[in-house]
Design a protein around this motif. Structure first.
Motif, PDB file in Angstrom:
ATOM      1  N   LEU A   1     -18.506  45.458 -20.084  1.00  0.00           N
ATOM      2  CA  LEU A   1     -18.481  46.895 -20.735  1.00  0.00           C
ATOM      3  C   LEU A   1     -17.119  47.462 -20.517  1.00  0.00           C
ATOM      4  CD1 LEU A   1     -21.279  49.169 -21.594  1.00  0.00           C
ATOM      5  CD2 LEU A   1     -19.413  50.169 -20.076  1.00  0.00           C
ATOM      6  N   ILE A   2     -16.683  48.312 -21.344  1.00  0.00           N
ATOM      7  CA  ILE A   2     -15.360  49.262 -20.973  1.00  0.00           C
ATOM      8  C   ILE A   2     -15.858  50.734 -21.663  1.00  0.00           C
ATOM      9  CG2 ILE A   2     -13.620  47.267 -20.907  1.00  0.00           C
ATOM     10  CD1 ILE A   2     -12.840  48.036 -23.692  1.00  0.00           C
ATOM     11  N   ASP A   3     -15.257  51.458 -20.824  1.00  0.00           N
ATOM     12  CA  ASP A   3     -15.100  52.951 -21.405  1.00  0.00           C
ATOM     13  C   ASP A   3     -14.159  53.294 -22.155  1.00  0.00           C
ATOM     14  OD1 ASP A   3     -17.608  53.519 -20.031  1.00  0.00           O
ATOM     15  OD2 ASP A   3     -16.856  54.578 -18.315  1.00  0.00           O
ATOM     16  N   ALA A   4     -14.061  53.467 -23.476  1.00  0.00           N
ATOM     17  CA  ALA A   4     -13.100  53.751 -24.357  1.00  0.00           C
ATOM     18  C   ALA A   4     -12.221  55.010 -23.694  1.00  0.00           C
ATOM     19  CB  ALA A   4     -13.358  53.994 -25.698  1.00  0.00           C
ATOM     20  N   ASP A   5     -10.890  55.071 -23.949  1.00  0.00           N
ATOM     21  CA  ASP A   5     -10.184  56.326 -23.279  1.00  0.00           C
ATOM     22  C   ASP A   5     -10.570  57.288 -24.246  1.00  0.00           C
ATOM     23  OD1 ASP A   5      -8.564  55.336 -25.149  1.00  0.00           O
ATOM     24  OD2 ASP A   5      -7.067  54.833 -23.754  1.00  0.00           O
ATOM     25  N   PHE A   6      -9.963  58.551 -23.931  1.00  0.00           N
ATOM     26  CA  PHE A   6      -9.921  59.684 -24.746  1.00  0.00           C
ATOM     27  C   PHE A   6      -9.261  59.532 -26.030  1.00  0.00           C
ATOM     28  CE2 PHE A   6      -8.464  64.026 -26.189  1.00  0.00           C
ATOM     29  CZ  PHE A   6      -9.701  64.702 -26.276  1.00  0.00           C
ATOM     30  N   LYS A   7      -8.221  58.795 -25.988  1.00  0.00           N
ATOM     31  CA  LYS A   7      -7.151  58.401 -27.246  1.00  0.00           C
ATOM     32  C   LYS A   7      -7.955  57.796 -28.096  1.00  0.00           C
ATOM     33  CE  LYS A   7      -2.780  58.765 -24.548  1.00  0.00           C
ATOM     34  NZ  LYS A   7      -1.814  57.720 -24.187  1.00  0.00           N
ATOM     35  N   SER A   8      -9.229  57.131 -27.912  1.00  0.00           N
ATOM     36  CA  SER A   8      -9.773  56.297 -29.030  1.00  0.00           C
ATOM     37  C   SER A   8     -10.569  57.269 -29.825  1.00  0.00           C
ATOM     38  CB  SER A   8     -10.597  55.381 -28.272  1.00  0.00           C
ATOM     39  OG  SER A   8     -11.769  55.984 -27.522  1.00  0.00           O
ATOM     40  N   THR A   9     -10.712  58.499 -29.625  1.00  0.00           N
ATOM     41  CA  THR A   9     -11.752  59.624 -30.172  1.00  0.00           C
ATOM     42  C   THR A   9     -11.082  59.640 -31.625  1.00  0.00           C
ATOM     43  OG1 THR A   9     -11.950  60.706 -28.176  1.00  0.00           O
ATOM     44  CG2 THR A   9     -12.762  61.868 -30.273  1.00  0.00           C
ATOM     45  N   VAL A  10     -11.884  59.564 -32.577  1.00  0.00           N
ATOM     46  CA  VAL A  10     -11.564  60.027 -34.062  1.00  0.00           C
ATOM     47  C   VAL A  10     -12.223  61.070 -34.290  1.00  0.00           C
ATOM     48  CG1 VAL A  10     -10.901  57.681 -34.473  1.00  0.00           C
ATOM     49  CG2 VAL A  10     -13.516  58.359 -34.842  1.00  0.00           C
ATOM     50  N   PRO A  11     -12.023  61.914 -35.373  1.00  0.00           N
ATOM     51  CA  PRO A  11     -12.640  62.993 -36.181  1.00  0.00           C
ATOM     52  C   PRO A  11     -14.026  62.698 -36.302  1.00  0.00           C
ATOM     53  CG  PRO A  11     -10.561  63.047 -36.729  1.00  0.00           C
ATOM     54  CD  PRO A  11     -10.526  61.804 -36.169  1.00  0.00           C
ATOM     55  N   GLY A  12     -15.124  63.301 -35.954  1.00  0.00           N
ATOM     56  CA  GLY A  12     -16.494  62.954 -36.243  1.00  0.00           C
ATOM     57  C   GLY A  12     -17.142  62.016 -35.449  1.00  0.00           C
ATOM     58  N   GLY A  13     -16.535  61.325 -34.567  1.00  0.00           N
ATOM     59  CA  GLY A  13     -16.948  60.166 -33.768  1.00  0.00           C
ATOM     60  C   GLY A  13     -17.245  60.532 -32.503  1.00  0.00           C
ATOM     61  N   PRO A  14     -17.635  59.700 -31.665  1.00  0.00           N
ATOM     62  CA  PRO A  14     -18.217  59.992 -30.109  1.00  0.00           C
ATOM     63  C   PRO A  14     -16.846  60.580 -29.419  1.00  0.00           C
ATOM     64  CG  PRO A  14     -19.092  57.909 -30.873  1.00  0.00           C
ATOM     65  CD  PRO A  14     -18.128  58.350 -31.902  1.00  0.00           C
ATOM     66  N   ILE A  15     -16.916  61.321 -28.399  1.00  0.00           N
ATOM     67  CA  ILE A  15     -15.791  61.683 -27.601  1.00  0.00           C
ATOM     68  C   ILE A  15     -15.493  60.723 -26.563  1.00  0.00           C
ATOM     69  CG2 ILE A  15     -14.789  63.816 -26.165  1.00  0.00           C
ATOM     70  CD1 ILE A  15     -16.541  65.402 -27.689  1.00  0.00           C
ATOM     71  N   GLY A  16     -14.398  60.156 -26.516  1.00  0.00           N
ATOM     72  CA  GLY A  16     -13.933  59.268 -25.507  1.00  0.00           C
ATOM     73  C   GLY A  16     -13.595  59.711 -24.075  1.00  0.00           C
ATOM     74  N   GLY A  17     -13.054  58.758 -23.350  1.00  0.00           N
ATOM     75  CA  GLY A  17     -12.871  59.381 -21.962  1.00  0.00           C
ATOM     76  C   GLY A  17     -13.989  59.805 -21.074  1.00  0.00           C
TER      77      GLY A  17
END
Length: 288
Positions: free
Chosen positions: A235-251
């Motif tokens: 498992l990896i925690d996606a970083d904040f830059k992976s965030t897309v509008p309407g999707g989960p907030i990364g980081g």
């Protein structure tokens, strides 16, 4: 003339008898005050005072040792926090598949390439949004009310490695847990992704048991999650830059650790100073 006549006993403790009239001289009869009993009582009291005196001294000594121990604990905690922050800020490396290598890479960023399988989402809840700026601003407050929700765990097929792993895409509010409420945020197609390696965790006290049949997860049990999604227990925690509008907030990797050792240091050393002063006033100053 009345007098108190004393007869010698086996323990040298005289027995007093009152007589009147003339007394015939007798070598076994003599007048002598008895002091053996009072001496014995004084010795016992002195011994008890010594036990209390040195027993009470253990209180300031113990609190001093606890305060010193907390000083060492604080140094260790600060070093651990600095190490975690440096690991998270390191340059991402390709994701290894060896369990031994992954164990050494916890909290370090890795990069993968592939696509998501949104049909097998898992939800770890309840979770609050990790926001370092807000947490720093609220530091020291007794009451905080962050928004609660869930972390979305989605299988991710790594096309370059040929394996499926788990990715914590980030935080969603309770209103957005249902994927139908955030269709715009469901990433389609192949993407490059950077995330932080996380290992499995055991259930902590008072944390509920996971309920896979209802897709309710309260802690990261990677083996169980992998079996349910047919993925590898990675498992990896996606970083904040992976965030897309309407999707989960990364980081959503929390690297700050509880560090309240300074409060404990002040408490223990304060108790040491107070009890030392009380002991000094009780047993030392009164002798002057």
């Amino acid at each position: 003339i009345p007098s108190c006549l004393v007869r010698r006993t086996f323990f040298a403790c005289p027995l007093l008898k009152a007589h009147s009239g003339l007394v015939q001289p007798n070598k076994e009869i003599f007048v002598r005050p008895c002091r053996a009993g009072s001496s014995r009582v004084a010795a016992v009291e002195s011994q008890d005072d010594a036990i209390i005196k040195w027993g009470l001294l253990l209180i300031p000594l113990s609190t001093f040792c606890l305060g010193t121990w907390q000083v060492q604990r604080r140094k260790w905690k600060l070093k651990l926090i600095a190490d975690l922050e440096s690991r998270v800020a390191a340059e991402p490396v390709p994701l290894p598949t060896s369990p031994l290598e992954l164990k050494d890479l916890e909290y370090k960023p890795v990069k993968v390439h592939g696509y998501f399988d949104h049909s097998k989402e898992l939800y770890i809840l309840p979770r609050s949004l990790v926001n370092p700026k807000r947490e720093a601003k609220a530091a020291g407050q007794l009451i905080s009310s962050p928004e609660t929700g869930a972390n979305v765990i989605t299988p991710f097929y790594c096309t370059d490695l040929g394996i499926t792993i788990l990715v914590n895409r980030g935080f969603v509010s309770r209103k957005k847990v249902n994927p139908e409420t955030r269709l715009k945020g469901q990433i389609e197609g192949e993407v490059d992704l950077i995330g932080v390696v996380r290992l499995t965790e055991s259930r902590k006290p008072f944390v509920p048991q996971n309920r896979p049949e209802k897709n309710q997860w309260y802690y990261r049990d990677l083996e169980a999650m992998a079996r349910l999604t047919e993925a590898e227990p990675i498992l990896i925690d996606a970083d904040f830059k992976s965030t897309v509008p309407g999707g989960p907030i990364g980081g959503q990797t929390r690297v700050s650790l509880r560090n309240e050792h300074m409060q404990y240091i002040i408490t223990w050393y304060g108790l040491c100073a107070a009890t030392s002063y009380m002991w000094y006033r009780k047993f030392i100053q009164k002798l002057w």
